[in-house]
Design an enzyme around this catalytic site. Structure first.
Site, PDB file in Angstrom:
ATOM      1  N   TRP A 177       1.029  -0.790   0.320  1.00  0.00           N
ATOM      2  CA  TRP A 177      -0.228   0.210   0.113  1.00  0.00           C
ATOM      3  C   TRP A 177       0.338   1.501   0.103  1.00  0.00           C
ATOM      4  O   TRP A 177       1.580   1.282   0.968  1.00  0.00           O
ATOM      5  CB  TRP A 177      -0.935   0.105   0.815  1.00  0.00           C
ATOM      6  N   GLU A 218      -2.731  -3.053  -2.075  1.00  0.00           N
ATOM      7  CA  GLU A 218      -4.311  -2.490  -1.207  1.00  0.00           C
ATOM      8  C   GLU A 218      -5.388  -1.557  -2.526  1.00  0.00           C
ATOM      9  O   GLU A 218      -4.159  -0.357  -2.157  1.00  0.00           O
ATOM     10  CB  GLU A 218      -4.379  -2.353   0.397  1.00  0.00           C
ATOM     11  N   LYS A 220      -6.852   2.549  -2.194  1.00  0.00           N
ATOM     12  CA  LYS A 220      -7.656   3.735  -1.443  1.00  0.00           C
ATOM     13  C   LYS A 220      -7.850   4.472  -2.814  1.00  0.00           C
ATOM     14  O   LYS A 220      -7.771   4.721  -3.610  1.00  0.00           O
ATOM     15  CB  LYS A 220      -6.748   4.049  -1.005  1.00  0.00           C
ATOM     16  N   ASP A 251      -9.237  -2.867   1.729  1.00  0.00           N
ATOM     17  CA  ASP A 251      -9.415  -2.673   3.224  1.00  0.00           C
ATOM     18  C   ASP A 251     -10.846  -1.950   2.996  1.00  0.00           C
ATOM     19  O   ASP A 251     -11.115  -0.848   2.405  1.00  0.00           O
ATOM     20  CB  ASP A 251      -8.546  -1.612   3.180  1.00  0.00           C
ATOM     21  N   HIS A 254     -11.418   1.543   2.308  1.00  0.00           N
ATOM     22  CA  HIS A 254     -10.920   2.637   1.594  1.00  0.00           C
ATOM     23  C   HIS A 254     -11.909   2.929   0.340  1.00  0.00           C
ATOM     24  O   HIS A 254     -11.766   3.193  -0.976  1.00  0.00           O
ATOM     25  CB  HIS A 254      -9.612   2.128   0.674  1.00  0.00           C
ATOM     26  N   HIS A 278      -8.590  -6.198   5.155  1.00  0.00           N
ATOM     27  CA  HIS A 278      -8.196  -5.033   5.502  1.00  0.00           C
ATOM     28  C   HIS A 278     -10.128  -4.324   6.663  1.00  0.00           C
ATOM     29  O   HIS A 278     -10.169  -3.984   6.057  1.00  0.00           O
ATOM     30  CB  HIS A 278      -7.607  -3.856   5.762  1.00  0.00           C
ATOM     31  N   ASP A 286     -11.573   6.947   6.050  1.00  0.00           N
ATOM     32  CA  ASP A 286     -11.231   5.989   6.369  1.00  0.00           C
ATOM     33  C   ASP A 286     -10.347   6.510   8.468  1.00  0.00           C
ATOM     34  O   ASP A 286      -9.246   6.697   8.315  1.00  0.00           O
ATOM     35  CB  ASP A 286      -9.826   5.803   5.410  1.00  0.00           C
ATOM     36  N   ASP A 288     -10.030   4.980  10.927  1.00  0.00           N
ATOM     37  CA  ASP A 288      -9.486   4.001  11.249  1.00  0.00           C
ATOM     38  C   ASP A 288      -9.915   3.900  13.066  1.00  0.00           C
ATOM     39  O   ASP A 288      -9.238   3.237  13.975  1.00  0.00           O
ATOM     40  CB  ASP A 288      -8.320   3.866  11.107  1.00  0.00           C
ATOM     41  N   ASP A 317      -7.089  -3.666  10.717  1.00  0.00           N
ATOM     42  CA  ASP A 317      -6.092  -2.346   9.945  1.00  0.00           C
ATOM     43  C   ASP A 317      -7.234  -1.472  10.779  1.00  0.00           C
ATOM     44  O   ASP A 317      -7.985  -1.178   9.913  1.00  0.00           O
ATOM     45  CB  ASP A 317      -5.939  -2.163   8.510  1.00  0.00           C
TER      46      ASP A 317
HETATM   47  C1  RNT Z   1      -3.484   2.741   4.579  1.00  0.00           C
HETATM   48  C2  RNT Z   1      -3.703   1.394   4.870  1.00  0.00           C
HETATM   49  C3  RNT Z   1      -2.871   0.714   4.854  1.00  0.00           C
HETATM   50  C4  RNT Z   1      -2.784   1.195   6.278  1.00  0.00           C
HETATM   51  C5  RNT Z   1      -0.964   0.249   7.068  1.00  0.00           C
HETATM   52  C6  RNT Z   1      -0.767   1.248   8.245  1.00  0.00           C
HETATM   53  O1  RNT Z   1      -4.979   3.938   4.687  1.00  0.00           O
HETATM   54  O2  RNT Z   1      -5.160   1.200   5.056  1.00  0.00           O
HETATM   55  O3  RNT Z   1      -3.222  -0.642   5.005  1.00  0.00           O
HETATM   56  O4  RNT Z   1      -3.176   1.827   7.789  1.00  0.00           O
HETATM   57  O5  RNT Z   1      -0.021  -0.060   5.993  1.00  0.00           O
HETATM   58 ZN    ZN Z   2      -5.732  -0.939   5.121  1.00  0.00          ZN
END
Ligand code: RNT
Ligand code: ZN
Length: 408
Positions: A177, A218, A220, A251, A254, A278, A286, A288, A317
């Site tokens: 990523w 990955e 986004k 993820d 994303h 993720h 996003d 988290d 994640d």
């Molecule tokens: C960031 C991505 C990625 C990170 C990690 C730390 O938006 O989700 O996966 O969170 O690599």
């Molecule tokens: Zn991620």
């Protein structure tokens, strides 16, 4: 309570014993970066690259000893089979200064030791952010010196991933990523994408055993400071993975907020033998946040179980620095386990039959009835069998906060 619950589920055609036996073998990868706000061990003070943590809760881990101790606490409170997900910025250098393109397996020996101690596999991530050469584009940079630096980093990570897999005997998922993108309207959208594809090709051109290392890309939608253009968009990443025979990684933070990863899983599994996830909780973006036992996490877990859990690599994640980090880790990981159990307690065949017979009234009725079956009793039984504390796990963390975290 469990014996009673078992009978109730049996009435719906669900075998709780079978569910518990399957659940304990579905690996969930625990992200090391929840422990220290994604800072790593290179002395970095802040994050860059479009990701961010908020909050300043006391007691963050600041070195390997502390992070291992915290993670050990989490591992003791989470049931099920675990993997440990390591980022390249968590290499252990013992005072030596080693730039990202020079990292080697030996810098990750302690992670191998830690994983072996806990009977866990390892996953790995090159770190394309929080670095002087990650101020703008990395793998898609027009500056050849920068681009090739990050290619060398990626190649180093392939070697480390293979080392992890050989040492643990468990395949290592290596996730690529980057936060590459632009704040404002690009003049050239294609150039960076061509270079990104070329760079990942170069990373994966070094020899490695495809049964041991599982490379992923990955995607986004956007990041902070990268609002107008993301090089590794959904279409880019999916097509890259499809044409190179590697894994796409989704993820669930994303995508645009009304897009659901739970709906995308089956689409990808129609064509890819394996995919990676993720699991996170995006709040409006996003963000988290800690993973909850909420509708989307449950739906993601159902899709994993329905389509064959062995085809989906599950990793967590998220990073919340505003609450006790060990609780954040534990709550999210236990919720992923709960969601998987919930999915395994679904009478899938019966529901599919109703859908195929167009009996949508009974389907809706049954889906709603299932929500109030004694799930909690089966969950408690699972915790007991896994030798993990029940709801009183929180007292453990409170004690740890008082005796360890507060002294840091
Ligand atoms: C960031 C991505 C990625 C990170 C990690 C730390 O938006 O989700 O996966 O969170 O690599
Ligand atoms: Zn991620």
């Amino acid at each position: 309570m469990y014996e009673h619950a078992k009978k109730i589920y049996a009435k719906y055609g669900v075998d709780t014993e079978k569910a518990l036996n399957v659940l304990k073998d579905i690996p969930v990868s625990l992200h090391c970066w929840q422990g220290d706000d994604v800072l790593g061990f290179e002395g970095s003070k802040g994050l860059s690259g479009g990701i961010q943590t908020t909050g300043n809760y006391l007691g963050k881990a600041t070195n390997p000893t502390e992070l291992f101790a915290d993670m050990e606490k989490v591992l003791s409170l989470v049931p099920g089979k675990k993997k440990i997900n390591v980022h390249a910025c968590y290499g252990i250098f013992d005072g030596e200064v080693v730039d990202r393109d020079k990292i080697e397996p030996k810098h990750f020996e302690k992670w191998v030791e830690f994983a072996k101690k806990h009977n866990a596999g390892l996953d790995f991530n090159p770190t394309f952010f929080s670095h002087p050469k990650a101020n703008g584009l990395t793998l898609s940079s027009p500056d050849e010196e920068i681009r090739s630096f990050w290619v060398r980093h990626g190649q180093a990570c392939v070697r480390i991933s293979e080392y992890f897999a050989r040492e643990t005997g468990i395949p290592c998922v290596m996730n690529i990523w980057t936060g590459d993108g632009l704040k404002d309207i690009p003049a050239d959208r294609k150039g960076p994408r061509d270079r990104y594809a070329k760079s990942i090709d170069e990373i994966l051109s070094i020899p490695y055993d495809k049964n041991l290392v599982k490379p992923c890309v990955e995607s986004k939608v956007f990041g902070i400071g990268v609002e107008s253009y993301t090089v590794g968009s959904a279409e880019f990443s999916l097509t890259y993975a499809a044409t190179r025979n590697i894994l796409p990684l989704m993820d669930n933070g994303h995508y645009h907020p009304t897009e659901m990863v739970s709906d995308k899983i089956s689409s990808l599994l129609t064509f890819f033998p394996e995919i990676a996830l993720h699991v996170t909780r995006p709040v409006r973006w996003d963000s988290d946040h800690v993973v909850l036992f909420d509708d989307e996490t449950k739906e993601i877990a159902k899709e994993i179980v329905r389509n064959g859990a062995h085809r989906v690599y599950i990793a967590l994640d998220y990073f919340d620095a505003s609450i006790n980090r060990i609780s954040a880790w534990t709550i999210g990981a236990r919720n992923m386990q709960k969601a998987l159990l919930n999915a395994l307690l679904e009478p899938t065949n019966e529901l599919v039959k109703l859908q195929n017979e167009n009996d949508f009234t009974k389907l809706l009725y049954l889906q709603e009835e299932l929500k109030t079956l004694p799930f909690g009793a089966v969950w408690e039984e699972y915790l007991k069998r896994e030798n993990v504390l029940s709801s009183n796990w929180f007292e453990e963390v409170e004690k740890y906060e008082n005796s360890v975290l507060k002294l840091r």
